[in-house]
Design a protein around this motif. Structure first.
Motif, mmCIF file in Angstrom:
data_model
loop_
_atom_site.group_PDB
_atom_site.id
_atom_site.type_symbol
_atom_site.label_atom_id
_atom_site.label_comp_id
_atom_site.label_asym_id
_atom_site.label_seq_id
_atom_site.Cartn_x
_atom_site.Cartn_y
_atom_site.Cartn_z
ATOM 1 N N ARG A 118 60.429 91.535 65.498
ATOM 2 C CA ARG A 118 59.294 91.424 66.671
ATOM 3 C C ARG A 118 59.708 92.263 67.614
ATOM 4 N NH1 ARG A 118 56.903 86.596 67.534
ATOM 5 N NH2 ARG A 118 55.703 88.067 68.949
ATOM 6 N N ASP A 120 60.265 95.809 67.614
ATOM 7 C CA ASP A 120 59.531 97.264 67.539
ATOM 8 C C ASP A 120 58.103 97.139 67.611
ATOM 9 O OD1 ASP A 120 60.993 99.629 66.689
ATOM 10 O OD2 ASP A 120 62.165 97.959 65.545
ATOM 11 N N ALA A 121 57.471 97.457 68.757
ATOM 12 C CA ALA A 121 56.049 97.478 69.227
ATOM 13 C C ALA A 121 55.310 98.551 69.096
ATOM 14 C CB ALA A 121 55.919 96.416 70.563
ATOM 15 N N ALA A 126 50.680 99.841 64.244
ATOM 16 C CA ALA A 126 49.477 99.065 64.604
ATOM 17 C C ALA A 126 48.412 99.799 63.818
ATOM 18 C CB ALA A 126 49.365 98.593 65.914
ATOM 19 N N PHE A 136 49.513 94.464 61.838
ATOM 20 C CA PHE A 136 50.866 95.175 62.486
ATOM 21 C C PHE A 136 51.656 94.924 61.410
ATOM 22 C CE2 PHE A 136 54.654 95.370 64.675
ATOM 23 C CZ PHE A 136 54.344 96.492 65.722
ATOM 24 N N ASN A 138 55.280 95.082 60.670
ATOM 25 C CA ASN A 138 56.673 94.770 61.158
ATOM 26 C C ASN A 138 57.609 95.391 60.193
ATOM 27 O OD1 ASN A 138 54.966 92.389 61.625
ATOM 28 N ND2 ASN A 138 56.096 92.238 63.131
ATOM 29 N N ALA A 265 56.176 92.748 69.994
ATOM 30 C CA ALA A 265 55.323 92.727 68.881
ATOM 31 C C ALA A 265 54.687 91.528 68.580
ATOM 32 C CB ALA A 265 56.430 93.380 67.610
ATOM 33 N N ARG A 310 57.604 103.737 60.932
ATOM 34 C CA ARG A 310 57.140 104.248 61.967
ATOM 35 C C ARG A 310 56.526 105.789 61.946
ATOM 36 N NH1 ARG A 310 61.747 101.566 61.804
ATOM 37 N NH2 ARG A 310 62.177 99.971 63.070
#
Length: 331
Positions: A118, A120-121, A126, A136, A138, A265, A310
């Motif tokens: 939670r 890494d946002a 997304a 999303f 994760n 996140a 990412r």
């Protein structure tokens, strides 16, 4: 799903270590076709900071899921007997267990095998079309928070959630790192063994390791192998595949991470996860039914195994998955 191919679909079975459970998926055309890519972000310094700050576990009983703990103990005995340096089975188990509470269960409750990161946002994780707040990806998953940027690069959410398979990978891994660093003092060798986990940066894992030398782990039979995630059979384009249904509302063990305010996140909407192979390249796909996500269509996000989520994900509108176990979706 990235690059769909109609017609005959060839399933790939990914065998989990000591699992007896395969996760399969559809073959596909060229990755990225018929989808929208997201990516370009690196690891978040804020995520690393939060991991360090929340790593301290208060005094009190340390709980662990029964199936996962049994797997850790068995793997520790095997790893200790073949290690390249002297180490007891108890210390081998302690090496593997020590990062789990600081990473996923600062309360000391049993870490949930379903834990989804939670911290890494980044926007890269997304859905770029913003079809739903729960769409999303994760990047860190499971008791050991296997992250696609590192230890989880070749894992999927399914293999990382499988606490028995994960235990059989993580125990020899940390023991091997420890033994390779044994030219240093034992505490420094342990620190190197835990260098993949930022929660260990400030000594939290050493503290847990020392506690485990004098405290017994409280085994929790209510935290099962998949931590509340459910093995299912999914039909896609006329072919049945093994898949895992991940619903954070059903998480077993430490549930703090499921609270909306726990991290920046979002809590993901329930999703299915499976693996597929195209031309010798394996992909992880996470698939959200529209009834679960609230979007106007089913949506999938696909990641080539070995690639940091990412860096690149491919998001696609879908309409073809049926959960034949629960009779949900396009059945």
């Amino acid at each position: 799903m990235v690059g769909k191919q109609r017609g005959t679909v060839r399933a790939l079975i990914t065998v989990l270590a000591v699992a007896g459970l395969g996760f399969t998926g559809p073959a596909a055309a060229a990755a990225g076709r018929d989808g929208t890519d997201s990516g370009g972000d690196g690891r978040s310094p804020e995520a690393d900071r939060l991991a360090r700050e929340r790593a301290v576990v208060p005094k009190g009983p340390l709980h662990f899921g029964a199936e996962a703990y049994r797997a850790v103990r068995e793997a520790a005995e095997a790893a200790a007997s073949t290690a390249s340096c002297p180490i007891s089975a108890d210390d081998a188990a302690g090496l593997a267990l020590a990062p789990t509470w600081p990473e996923t269960a600062g309360s000391g409750r049993a870490p949930s095998p379903m834990t989804l990161s939670r911290y890494d946002a980044q926007p890269a994780l997304a859905d770029p079309q913003r079809r739903g707040g729960g769409l999303f990806f994760n990047p860190g998953v499971g008791i050991w928070q296997l992250d696609s940027a590192g230890l989880g690069a070749r894992e999927t959410a399914a293999t990382a959630i499988d606490s028995v398979g994960a235990a059989n990978r993580m125990v020899p891994y940390v023991v091997g790192k420890y033994c390779r660093a044994r030219e240093t003092a034992p505490d420094r060798a342990r620190a190197r063994a835990w260098s993949d986990w930022h929660a260990c940066d400030r000594g939290a894992c050493e503290t847990i390791f020392q506690r485990l030398r004098t405290e017994r782990v409280v085994v929790d039979p209510g935290v099962t192998r998949f931590g509340g995630a459910q093995p299912r059979t999914c039909s896609y384009e006329g072919v049945d595949h093994d898949c895992l249904y991940v619903d954070p509302r059903r998480a077993e063990g430490e549930r703090g991470w499921t609270a909306p305010g726990y991290g920046p996140a979002p809590v993901p909407a329930p999703f299915y996860v499976f693996t597929y192979d195209q031309g010798g390249t394996a992909y992880e796909v996470r698939y959200w039914l529209k009834d679960d996500s609230g979007s106007g269509a089913d949506v999938s996000a696909s990641r080539e195994l070995g690639v940091n989520a990412r860096t690149k994900l491919t998001w696609s509108a879908e309409a073809g998955l049926c959960d034949t176990t629960a009779d949900r979706g396009a059945c």
